[in-house]
Structure formats: C-alpha cells, structure tokens
Design a protein around this motif. Structure first.
Motif, PDB file in Angstrom:
ATOM      1  N   GLU A  48       0.828  -1.210   0.000  1.00  0.00           N
ATOM      2  CA  GLU A  48       0.000   0.000   0.000  1.00  0.00           C
ATOM      3  C   GLU A  48       0.861   1.258   0.000  1.00  0.00           C
ATOM      4  O   GLU A  48       0.600   2.212  -0.756  1.00  0.00           O
ATOM      5  N   LEU A  49       1.925   1.267   0.813  1.00  0.00           N
ATOM      6  CA  LEU A  49       2.808   2.426   0.873  1.00  0.00           C
ATOM      7  C   LEU A  49       3.619   2.577  -0.413  1.00  0.00           C
ATOM      8  O   LEU A  49       3.880   3.690  -0.862  1.00  0.00           O
ATOM      9  N   LYS A  50       4.019   1.451  -1.000  1.00  0.00           N
ATOM     10  CA  LYS A  50       4.748   1.509  -2.268  1.00  0.00           C
ATOM     11  C   LYS A  50       3.896   2.195  -3.333  1.00  0.00           C
ATOM     12  O   LYS A  50       4.402   2.991  -4.135  1.00  0.00           O
ATOM     13  N   GLN A  51       2.605   1.876  -3.316  1.00  0.00           N
ATOM     14  CA  GLN A  51       1.709   2.482  -4.297  1.00  0.00           C
ATOM     15  C   GLN A  51       1.555   3.980  -4.037  1.00  0.00           C
ATOM     16  O   GLN A  51       1.606   4.789  -4.961  1.00  0.00           O
ATOM     17  N   LYS A  52       1.371   4.351  -2.789  1.00  0.00           N
ATOM     18  CA  LYS A  52       1.180   5.759  -2.441  1.00  0.00           C
ATOM     19  C   LYS A  52       2.405   6.602  -2.781  1.00  0.00           C
ATOM     20  O   LYS A  52       2.280   7.770  -3.157  1.00  0.00           O
ATOM     21  N   CYS A  53       3.581   6.017  -2.635  1.00  0.00           N
ATOM     22  CA  CYS A  53       4.820   6.768  -2.819  1.00  0.00           C
ATOM     23  C   CYS A  53       5.545   6.409  -4.109  1.00  0.00           C
ATOM     24  O   CYS A  53       6.709   6.768  -4.278  1.00  0.00           O
ATOM     25  N   SER A  54       4.866   5.729  -5.019  1.00  0.00           N
ATOM     26  CA  SER A  54       5.520   5.221  -6.226  1.00  0.00           C
ATOM     27  C   SER A  54       6.142   6.327  -7.074  1.00  0.00           C
ATOM     28  O   SER A  54       7.184   6.129  -7.701  1.00  0.00           O
ATOM     29  N   LYS A  55       5.516   7.500  -7.100  1.00  0.00           N
ATOM     30  CA  LYS A  55       6.045   8.567  -7.957  1.00  0.00           C
ATOM     31  C   LYS A  55       7.387   9.094  -7.453  1.00  0.00           C
ATOM     32  O   LYS A  55       8.101   9.788  -8.176  1.00  0.00           O
ATOM     33  N   PHE A  56       7.717   8.788  -6.207  1.00  0.00           N
ATOM     34  CA  PHE A  56       8.990   9.235  -5.646  1.00  0.00           C
ATOM     35  C   PHE A  56      10.067   8.148  -5.696  1.00  0.00           C
ATOM     36  O   PHE A  56      11.196   8.379  -5.251  1.00  0.00           O
ATOM     37  N   ASP A  57       9.717   6.969  -6.220  1.00  0.00           N
ATOM     38  CA  ASP A  57      10.647   5.846  -6.203  1.00  0.00           C
ATOM     39  C   ASP A  57      11.633   5.963  -7.361  1.00  0.00           C
ATOM     40  O   ASP A  57      11.575   5.219  -8.339  1.00  0.00           O
ATOM     41  N   MET A  58      12.528   6.926  -7.246  1.00  0.00           N
ATOM     42  CA  MET A  58      13.536   7.156  -8.271  1.00  0.00           C
ATOM     43  C   MET A  58      14.861   7.472  -7.599  1.00  0.00           C
ATOM     44  O   MET A  58      14.900   8.110  -6.547  1.00  0.00           O
ATOM     45  N   THR A  59      15.927   6.977  -8.189  1.00  0.00           N
ATOM     46  CA  THR A  59      17.260   7.231  -7.653  1.00  0.00           C
ATOM     47  C   THR A  59      17.908   8.370  -8.421  1.00  0.00           C
ATOM     48  O   THR A  59      17.986   8.312  -9.644  1.00  0.00           O
ATOM     49  N   PRO A  60      18.354   9.413  -7.733  1.00  0.00           N
ATOM     50  CA  PRO A  60      18.990  10.531  -8.427  1.00  0.00           C
ATOM     51  C   PRO A  60      20.230  10.077  -9.186  1.00  0.00           C
ATOM     52  O   PRO A  60      20.866   9.088  -8.808  1.00  0.00           O
ATOM     53  N   PRO A  61      20.603  10.776 -10.260  1.00  0.00           N
ATOM     54  CA  PRO A  61      21.819  10.421 -10.996  1.00  0.00           C
ATOM     55  C   PRO A  61      23.043  10.676 -10.138  1.00  0.00           C
ATOM     56  O   PRO A  61      22.986  11.427  -9.165  1.00  0.00           O
ATOM     57  N   ARG A  77      28.681   4.295  -5.302  1.00  0.00           N
ATOM     58  CA  ARG A  77      27.368   4.377  -5.923  1.00  0.00           C
ATOM     59  C   ARG A  77      27.211   3.325  -7.013  1.00  0.00           C
ATOM     60  O   ARG A  77      26.119   2.806  -7.247  1.00  0.00           O
ATOM     61  N   HIS A  78      28.323   3.033  -7.707  1.00  0.00           N
ATOM     62  CA  HIS A  78      28.225   2.066  -8.797  1.00  0.00           C
ATOM     63  C   HIS A  78      27.969   0.659  -8.269  1.00  0.00           C
ATOM     64  O   HIS A  78      27.551  -0.212  -9.014  1.00  0.00           O
ATOM     65  N   HIS A  79      28.199   0.431  -6.973  1.00  0.00           N
ATOM     66  CA  HIS A  79      27.910  -0.874  -6.385  1.00  0.00           C
ATOM     67  C   HIS A  79      26.527  -0.899  -5.734  1.00  0.00           C
ATOM     68  O   HIS A  79      25.786  -1.863  -5.882  1.00  0.00           O
ATOM     69  N   HIS A  80      26.191   0.134  -4.998  1.00  0.00           N
ATOM     70  CA  HIS A  80      24.941   0.143  -4.238  1.00  0.00           C
ATOM     71  C   HIS A  80      24.225   1.472  -4.420  1.00  0.00           C
ATOM     72  O   HIS A  80      24.635   2.476  -3.843  1.00  0.00           O
ATOM     73  N   PRO A  81      23.146   1.511  -5.179  1.00  0.00           N
ATOM     74  CA  PRO A  81      22.413   2.765  -5.329  1.00  0.00           C
ATOM     75  C   PRO A  81      21.844   3.212  -3.997  1.00  0.00           C
ATOM     76  O   PRO A  81      21.449   2.403  -3.166  1.00  0.00           O
ATOM     77  N   HIS A  82      21.838   4.493  -3.786  1.00  0.00           N
ATOM     78  CA  HIS A  82      21.346   5.041  -2.533  1.00  0.00           C
ATOM     79  C   HIS A  82      19.828   4.904  -2.455  1.00  0.00           C
ATOM     80  O   HIS A  82      19.136   5.087  -3.445  1.00  0.00           O
ATOM     81  N   PRO A  83      19.289   4.559  -1.303  1.00  0.00           N
ATOM     82  CA  PRO A  83      17.826   4.517  -1.165  1.00  0.00           C
ATOM     83  C   PRO A  83      17.239   5.864  -1.571  1.00  0.00           C
ATOM     84  O   PRO A  83      17.695   6.896  -1.077  1.00  0.00           O
ATOM     85  N   PRO A  84      16.278   5.887  -2.481  1.00  0.00           N
ATOM     86  CA  PRO A  84      15.721   7.160  -2.957  1.00  0.00           C
ATOM     87  C   PRO A  84      15.227   8.023  -1.796  1.00  0.00           C
ATOM     88  O   PRO A  84      14.310   7.623  -1.074  1.00  0.00           O
ATOM     89  N   PRO A  85      15.815   9.199  -1.583  1.00  0.00           N
ATOM     90  CA  PRO A  85      15.453  10.006  -0.416  1.00  0.00           C
ATOM     91  C   PRO A  85      13.995  10.456  -0.427  1.00  0.00           C
ATOM     92  O   PRO A  85      13.347  10.474   0.620  1.00  0.00           O
ATOM     93  N   CYS A  86      13.480  10.815  -1.614  1.00  0.00           N
ATOM     94  CA  CYS A  86      12.089  11.283  -1.674  1.00  0.00           C
ATOM     95  C   CYS A  86      11.113  10.139  -1.375  1.00  0.00           C
ATOM     96  O   CYS A  86      10.074  10.341  -0.760  1.00  0.00           O
ATOM     97  N   PHE A  87      11.487   8.940  -1.804  1.00  0.00           N
ATOM     98  CA  PHE A  87      10.630   7.775  -1.563  1.00  0.00           C
ATOM     99  C   PHE A  87      10.499   7.511  -0.079  1.00  0.00           C
ATOM    100  O   PHE A  87       9.391   7.349   0.450  1.00  0.00           O
ATOM    101  N   PHE A  88      11.624   7.490   0.625  1.00  0.00           N
ATOM    102  CA  PHE A  88      11.548   7.199   2.056  1.00  0.00           C
ATOM    103  C   PHE A  88      11.031   8.383   2.857  1.00  0.00           C
ATOM    104  O   PHE A  88      10.444   8.206   3.928  1.00  0.00           O
ATOM    105  N   SER A  89      11.209   9.592   2.341  1.00  0.00           N
ATOM    106  CA  SER A  89      10.563  10.738   2.987  1.00  0.00           C
ATOM    107  C   SER A  89       9.048  10.568   2.932  1.00  0.00           C
ATOM    108  O   SER A  89       8.344  10.832   3.908  1.00  0.00           O
ATOM    109  N   CYS A  90       8.574  10.096   1.784  1.00  0.00           N
ATOM    110  CA  CYS A  90       7.143   9.843   1.624  1.00  0.00           C
ATOM    111  C   CYS A  90       6.679   8.738   2.569  1.00  0.00           C
ATOM    112  O   CYS A  90       5.640   8.863   3.226  1.00  0.00           O
ATOM    113  N   ILE A  91       7.452   7.666   2.643  1.00  0.00           N
ATOM    114  CA  ILE A  91       7.094   6.546   3.530  1.00  0.00           C
ATOM    115  C   ILE A  91       6.982   7.018   4.975  1.00  0.00           C
ATOM    116  O   ILE A  91       6.012   6.707   5.687  1.00  0.00           O
TER     117      ILE A  91
END
Length: 211
Positions: A48-61, A77-91
């Motif tokens: 449910e939360l993934k759906q609500k915050c889906s538009k923020f589920d993007m990793t910055p370049p 960064r090339h090994h582990h992408p950072h958790p999308p900050p906007c996505f988790f802010s939304c969560i």
C-alpha cells in the motif's frame, strides 16, 4: 569454584575464539552474498505504501565530481544505489515514523508489529536499529556540506530519510537475530568479515527493495 577441567575448557574456548578472529583476512573480501539471503525478512515497505509513494521511487543520478563530498552517495554508488530520499521521505510522512529528524517510537512500534508480525525478534532488532541510527543521522547531517540543486524534473527532498534507511539496513544485517539469521558458510564468512574488519563506506541496497 570451577574445577581444573572446567577452567581448561574455558581457556581452550578463549584460545579458539582468538584463533578464529586471527583467521579473518581483512585484505580479502568474501564473495558477494545478497544481505537479505543471510538475514531474510519481509519487506519493510508495504504494498500500500509503495503504491502511495511510487512517484517518488527514483534514484537521483550520480553527482558530478566534487559534489556531495562526504555523503553516503558519494562513494560506491556504482555498487549500491542510494535509497531514494524522496521515496523514504514519503514513507515516513505517511506513517509518521520519522519527521523533522525526530523518531516517533510509538508509531514505529505499531508499524513494525505489522510488517514484522511473525517475528518479535525482528521487531526488537529493528527498533534498536532505528533508535541508534536516528541519533547517528542527526550528527552526520550536521556535518554535511551544502547540497547542490537537483537536476531539472527531480524534487528536492531531505536526504536524512534515505540515510536513515541505509543505516538501519546495515545495522540489521550486522545484528540479525539468531532466530532469523542464515548460518550458511558464505553468510558466516561475510558476517565475520564485516564484523572484524573495517567495512567499506557507502550505503547498502535499499531496504526491502526486491527490484
């Protein structure tokens, strides 16, 4: 009072532990194993939360040279992408768990009882991880340099939410409860390496991300 045989067993045990520690070669990193293989757990983010915050589920370049110096996303960064900050802010905004760098213990407890409903040990470990990491993130954020503006089309979100989840993930992997932990040889080797050797800097994969 301990008998001589009991004392001998204790001494032997101490020596074996010391030998085991000495056997870890910190110059040779063990083969990669998905952390969630060694500490299997349900996704932290509900469908449910993934759906609500889906538009923020993007990793910055990746930042350009010299940007974000000292921040989590500036290394590996090339090994582990950072958790999308906007996505988790939304969560966190949706759940009320973490806002304005403050952790709400009651809301965290209620949420963990839902996502980790089958493991009280995971609930306890996650609570401890959040409590520890929330304090660390405040200190970390206070020492960060000024952030550059995001690329056009990307929102500006506080990075503390993503940093917090990265810290929690690492903490849980290191302190995975015995009732959950996978004790395979490859997982044991990886845990010993990261416990006894200085871990590399950089964030883990996003918490609960199975993409």
């Amino acid at each position: 009072m301990l008998s001589k045989s009991q004392l001998l067993l204790i001494v032997v045990g101490i020596c074996l532990n010391a030998a085991a520690s000495a056997d870890v070669d910190c110059s040779k990193r063990p083969p990669f194993v998905n952390p969630k293989t060694c500490c299997p757990m349900p996704d932290f983010v509900t469908a449910e939360l993934k759906q609500k915050c889906s538009k923020f589920d993007m990793t910055p370049p990746p930042p350009s040279d010299g940007e974000a110096t000292g921040s989590f996303e500036s290394t590996r960064r090339h090994h582990h992408p950072h958790p999308p900050p906007c996505f988790f802010s939304c969560i966190f905004n949706e759940t009320g768990i973490y806002q304005n760098q403050k952790l709400d213990q009651d809301k965290l407890k209620s949420y963990l009882q839902v996502v980790f409903k089958d493991s009280s040990d995971l609930q306890t470990a996650a609570t401890q991880a959040f409590t520890t990491c929330a304090t660390k993130i405040i200190e970390f954020e206070a020492n960060l340099p000024a952030r550059p503006s995001p690329p056009p089309g990307l929102p500006l979100c506080p990075h503390d939410a993503g940093h917090l989840m990265g810290c929690v993930f690492r903490n849980l992997m290191k302190n995975c409860p015995d009732s959950v932990r996978n004790d395979s040889q490859e997982c044991t080797d990886m845990k010993e390496f990261f416990t006894k050797c200085k871990p590399p800097r950089g964030p883990p994969p996003p918490f609960g991300d199975d993409k």
